[in-house]
Write a protein that holds these residues in place. Structure first.
Motif, PDB file in Angstrom:
ATOM      1  N   LEU A 205       0.823  -1.206   0.000  1.00 46.32           N
ATOM      2  CA  LEU A 205       0.000   0.000   0.000  1.00 46.32           C
ATOM      3  C   LEU A 205       0.859   1.259   0.000  1.00 46.32           C
ATOM      4  CD1 LEU A 205      -2.803  -1.062   2.486  1.00 46.32           C
ATOM      5  CD2 LEU A 205      -3.143  -0.401   0.107  1.00 46.32           C
ATOM      6  N   GLU A 206       1.968   1.209   0.728  1.00 45.25           N
ATOM      7  CA  GLU A 206       2.878   2.357   0.749  1.00 45.25           C
ATOM      8  C   GLU A 206       3.463   2.591  -0.638  1.00 45.25           C
ATOM      9  OE1 GLU A 206       4.530   5.654   1.967  1.00 45.25           O
ATOM     10  OE2 GLU A 206       3.233   4.428   3.246  1.00 45.25           O
ATOM     11  N   MET A 207       3.771   1.515  -1.348  1.00 44.72           N
ATOM     12  CA  MET A 207       4.260   1.642  -2.722  1.00 44.72           C
ATOM     13  C   MET A 207       3.178   2.232  -3.624  1.00 44.72           C
ATOM     14  SD  MET A 207       6.739   1.331  -4.804  1.00 44.72           S
ATOM     15  CE  MET A 207       7.917   0.337  -3.864  1.00 44.72           C
ATOM     16  N   ASP A 208       1.936   1.788  -3.430  1.00 45.27           N
ATOM     17  CA  ASP A 208       0.819   2.343  -4.203  1.00 45.27           C
ATOM     18  C   ASP A 208       0.683   3.841  -3.953  1.00 45.27           C
ATOM     19  OD1 ASP A 208       0.278  -0.161  -5.160  1.00 45.27           O
ATOM     20  OD2 ASP A 208      -1.410  -0.547  -3.821  1.00 45.27           O
ATOM     21  N   ARG A 209       0.822   4.231  -2.684  1.00 42.24           N
ATOM     22  CA  ARG A 209       0.711   5.649  -2.332  1.00 42.24           C
ATOM     23  C   ARG A 209       1.830   6.462  -2.974  1.00 42.24           C
ATOM     24  NH1 ARG A 209      -0.634   6.229   4.077  1.00 42.24           N
ATOM     25  NH2 ARG A 209       0.747   4.458   4.287  1.00 42.24           N
ATOM     26  N   LEU A 210       3.034   5.885  -2.994  1.00 38.23           N
ATOM     27  CA  LEU A 210       4.171   6.576  -3.589  1.00 38.23           C
ATOM     28  C   LEU A 210       3.962   6.777  -5.084  1.00 38.23           C
ATOM     29  CD1 LEU A 210       7.018   7.734  -3.327  1.00 38.23           C
ATOM     30  CD2 LEU A 210       7.925   5.426  -3.639  1.00 38.23           C
ATOM     31  N   ILE A 211       3.483   5.745  -5.757  1.00 41.15           N
ATOM     32  CA  ILE A 211       3.219   5.837  -7.198  1.00 41.15           C
ATOM     33  C   ILE A 211       2.146   6.885  -7.476  1.00 41.15           C
ATOM     34  CG2 ILE A 211       2.284   4.580  -9.178  1.00 41.15           C
ATOM     35  CD1 ILE A 211       3.602   2.046  -8.007  1.00 41.15           C
ATOM     36  N   LYS A 212       1.102   6.880  -6.644  1.00 39.29           N
ATOM     37  CA  LYS A 212       0.017   7.844  -6.807  1.00 39.29           C
ATOM     38  C   LYS A 212       0.521   9.275  -6.583  1.00 39.29           C
ATOM     39  CE  LYS A 212      -3.793   6.556  -4.889  1.00 39.29           C
ATOM     40  NZ  LYS A 212      -4.849   6.304  -3.858  1.00 39.29           N
ATOM     41  N   ARG A 213       1.387   9.430  -5.570  1.00 38.70           N
ATOM     42  CA  ARG A 213       1.931  10.751  -5.257  1.00 38.70           C
ATOM     43  C   ARG A 213       2.816  11.263  -6.395  1.00 38.70           C
ATOM     44  NH1 ARG A 213       4.601   9.517  -0.748  1.00 38.70           N
ATOM     45  NH2 ARG A 213       2.647   9.398   0.404  1.00 38.70           N
ATOM     46  N   LEU A 214       3.633  10.383  -6.956  1.00 38.64           N
ATOM     47  CA  LEU A 214       4.500  10.764  -8.071  1.00 38.64           C
ATOM     48  C   LEU A 214       3.681  11.145  -9.300  1.00 38.64           C
ATOM     49  CD1 LEU A 214       7.333   8.078  -7.775  1.00 38.64           C
ATOM     50  CD2 LEU A 214       7.547  10.542  -7.374  1.00 38.64           C
ATOM     51  N   ALA A 215       2.609  10.389  -9.539  1.00 43.58           N
ATOM     52  CA  ALA A 215       1.739  10.694 -10.679  1.00 43.58           C
ATOM     53  C   ALA A 215       1.088  12.063 -10.507  1.00 43.58           C
ATOM     54  CB  ALA A 215       0.671   9.610 -10.818  1.00 43.58           C
ATOM     55  N   ARG A 216       0.688  12.370  -9.269  1.00 44.82           N
ATOM     56  CA  ARG A 216       0.069  13.669  -9.010  1.00 44.82           C
ATOM     57  C   ARG A 216       1.078  14.804  -9.191  1.00 44.82           C
ATOM     58  NH1 ARG A 216      -1.915  12.557  -4.457  1.00 44.82           N
ATOM     59  NH2 ARG A 216      -0.366  13.490  -3.075  1.00 44.82           N
ATOM     60  N   LEU A 217       2.308  14.594  -8.724  1.00 47.99           N
ATOM     61  CA  LEU A 217       3.350  15.614  -8.878  1.00 47.99           C
ATOM     62  C   LEU A 217       3.676  15.850 -10.351  1.00 47.99           C
ATOM     63  CD1 LEU A 217       5.775  14.631  -5.972  1.00 47.99           C
ATOM     64  CD2 LEU A 217       4.362  16.696  -6.116  1.00 47.99           C
ATOM     65  N   ASN A 218       3.735  14.778 -11.116  1.00 49.85           N
ATOM     66  CA  ASN A 218       4.006  14.915 -12.551  1.00 49.85           C
ATOM     67  C   ASN A 218       2.873  15.646 -13.260  1.00 49.85           C
ATOM     68  OD1 ASN A 218       6.513  13.634 -12.558  1.00 49.85           O
ATOM     69  ND2 ASN A 218       5.609  11.592 -12.772  1.00 49.85           N
ATOM     70  N   ARG A 219       1.650  15.359 -12.834  1.00 51.08           N
ATOM     71  CA  ARG A 219       0.495  16.029 -13.431  1.00 51.08           C
ATOM     72  C   ARG A 219       0.519  17.526 -13.124  1.00 51.08           C
ATOM     73  NH1 ARG A 219      -2.871  12.862 -11.569  1.00 51.08           N
ATOM     74  NH2 ARG A 219      -3.633  14.023  -9.765  1.00 51.08           N
ATOM     75  N   GLU A 220       0.845  17.855 -11.871  1.00 47.98           N
ATOM     76  CA  GLU A 220       0.930  19.265 -11.488  1.00 47.98           C
ATOM     77  C   GLU A 220       2.061  19.969 -12.234  1.00 47.98           C
ATOM     78  OE1 GLU A 220       1.413  19.110  -7.289  1.00 47.98           O
ATOM     79  OE2 GLU A 220      -0.711  18.658  -6.881  1.00 47.98           O
ATOM     80  N   LYS A 221       3.158  19.239 -12.437  1.00 50.17           N
ATOM     81  CA  LYS A 221       4.292  19.801 -13.174  1.00 50.17           C
ATOM     82  C   LYS A 221       3.905  20.097 -14.618  1.00 50.17           C
ATOM     83  CE  LYS A 221       9.076  18.728 -14.467  1.00 50.17           C
ATOM     84  NZ  LYS A 221      10.157  17.701 -14.392  1.00 50.17           N
ATOM     85  N   ASP A 222       3.181  19.163 -15.240  1.00 50.16           N
ATOM     86  CA  ASP A 222       2.728  19.357 -16.621  1.00 50.16           C
ATOM     87  C   ASP A 222       1.777  20.545 -16.727  1.00 50.16           C
ATOM     88  OD1 ASP A 222       4.231  17.211 -17.429  1.00 50.16           O
ATOM     89  OD2 ASP A 222       2.564  15.775 -17.361  1.00 50.16           O
ATOM     90  N   GLU A 223       0.911  20.696 -15.709  1.00 48.87           N
ATOM     91  CA  GLU A 223      -0.036  21.815 -15.717  1.00 48.87           C
ATOM     92  C   GLU A 223       0.689  23.150 -15.609  1.00 48.87           C
ATOM     93  OE1 GLU A 223      -2.667  20.934 -12.521  1.00 48.87           O
ATOM     94  OE2 GLU A 223      -3.797  19.398 -13.633  1.00 48.87           O
ATOM     95  N   LEU A 224       1.756  23.176 -14.794  1.00 48.39           N
ATOM     96  CA  LEU A 224       2.548  24.399 -14.657  1.00 48.39           C
ATOM     97  C   LEU A 224       3.246  24.752 -15.964  1.00 48.39           C
ATOM     98  CD1 LEU A 224       4.143  23.927 -11.115  1.00 48.39           C
ATOM     99  CD2 LEU A 224       2.475  25.667 -11.796  1.00 48.39           C
ATOM    100  N   TRP A 225       3.775  23.726 -16.641  1.00 44.26           N
ATOM    101  CA  TRP A 225       4.435  23.954 -17.921  1.00 44.26           C
ATOM    102  C   TRP A 225       3.439  24.464 -18.961  1.00 44.26           C
ATOM    103  CZ3 TRP A 225       9.259  24.544 -19.271  1.00 44.26           C
ATOM    104  CH2 TRP A 225      10.277  23.996 -18.486  1.00 44.26           C
ATOM    105  N   SER A 226       2.234  23.886 -18.927  1.00 44.19           N
ATOM    106  CA  SER A 226       1.202  24.302 -19.887  1.00 44.19           C
ATOM    107  C   SER A 226       0.773  25.744 -19.633  1.00 44.19           C
ATOM    108  CB  SER A 226      -0.017  23.375 -19.780  1.00 44.19           C
ATOM    109  OG  SER A 226       0.340  22.042 -20.075  1.00 44.19           O
TER     110      SER A 226
END
Length: 228
Positions: A205-226
């Motif tokens: 579950l901790e690994m799942d949370r980490l993957i989810k957190r990284l995906a959210r950070l990448n999404r926020e990063k893409d939104e900032l670039w856009s």
């Protein structure tokens, strides 16, 4: 030979009559975290059962299934992982509701405006719930309601230092409770949700949370670039 047969019969009787005693602790756990209230008004009847998914309740539930199905330790951990993931326990506070009505039909839509959880003197609406609660109920229905685990503004764990949890239902959902409403209170002072995240299931579950957190950070990063 007769002596052996007699001893075998005694052993069988002991096993049969000790079974309820062995299951008693599980039954006690169920009773501690499952609460039921019944209401009658003329020909209208309502029975509401609410189950708080505490650490003790979840552990007892998993162990009971393991005992019934003769699971190995790995199978138990797998089931625990799947259950915790379904409950979304790392982000929400799950409560199961069961409604049984006789007489007038029950209307709870929008259900998100009919139920609340009280934590630390503050009232919170559900983060998610079974959509079937929005439909007319004329006999029986059950489903999960997920309340927020963390404060939306501060990120604080709402269960931290909380001694009791109260879940409240609006009296407007059914004639028999129109003037009183319904609430359920659980003592959670000794409940420790983090204990559930130990072992293999917790690591996954901790690994799942980490993957989810990284995906959210990448999404926020893409939104900032856009945006730039």
């Amino acid at each position: 030979m007769r002596r052996l047969s007699f001893l075998g019969l005694v052993a069988l009787i002991l096993i049969v009559f000790s079974a309820p005693a062995l299951s008693a602790p599980f039954d006690e756990v169920i009773q501690r975290w499952t609460k039921t209230k019944e209401f009658q008004d003329g020909g209208d009847y309502l029975k509401v059962t609410a189950t708080y998914y505490s650490t003790e309740y979840i552990e007892a539930l998993v162990q009971s299934e393991a005992d019934k199905n003769l699971w190995t330790a790995d199978e138990l951990e797998l089931h625990k992982y799947q259950l915790l993931k379904t409950l979304n326990l790392d982000e929400t506070i799950p409560v199961k509701f069961e409604f049984e009505v006789k007489g007038a039909s029950m209307h709870m839509a929008p259900f998100g405006d009919q139920v609340w959880i009280w934590l630390g003197g503050k009232r919170y609406k559900p983060a998610d719930y079974d959509p079937r609660f929005n439909f007319k109920v004329s006999d029986r229905i059950e489903g999960m309601v997920h309340f927020p685990r963390f404060d939306e503004k501060t990120g604080r764990d709402l269960l931290e230092a909380t001694k009791s949890v109260k879940v409240e239902l609006s009296g407007g959902i059914y004639p028999a409770i129109r003037s009183i409403g319904v609430d359920f209170i659980w003592d959670v002072a000794k409940d420790d949700p983090e204990r559930l995240f130990a072992g293999q299931s917790g690591a996954r579950l901790e690994m799942d949370r980490l993957i989810k957190r990284l995906a959210r950070l990448n999404r926020e990063k893409d939104e900032l670039w856009s945006a730039s």
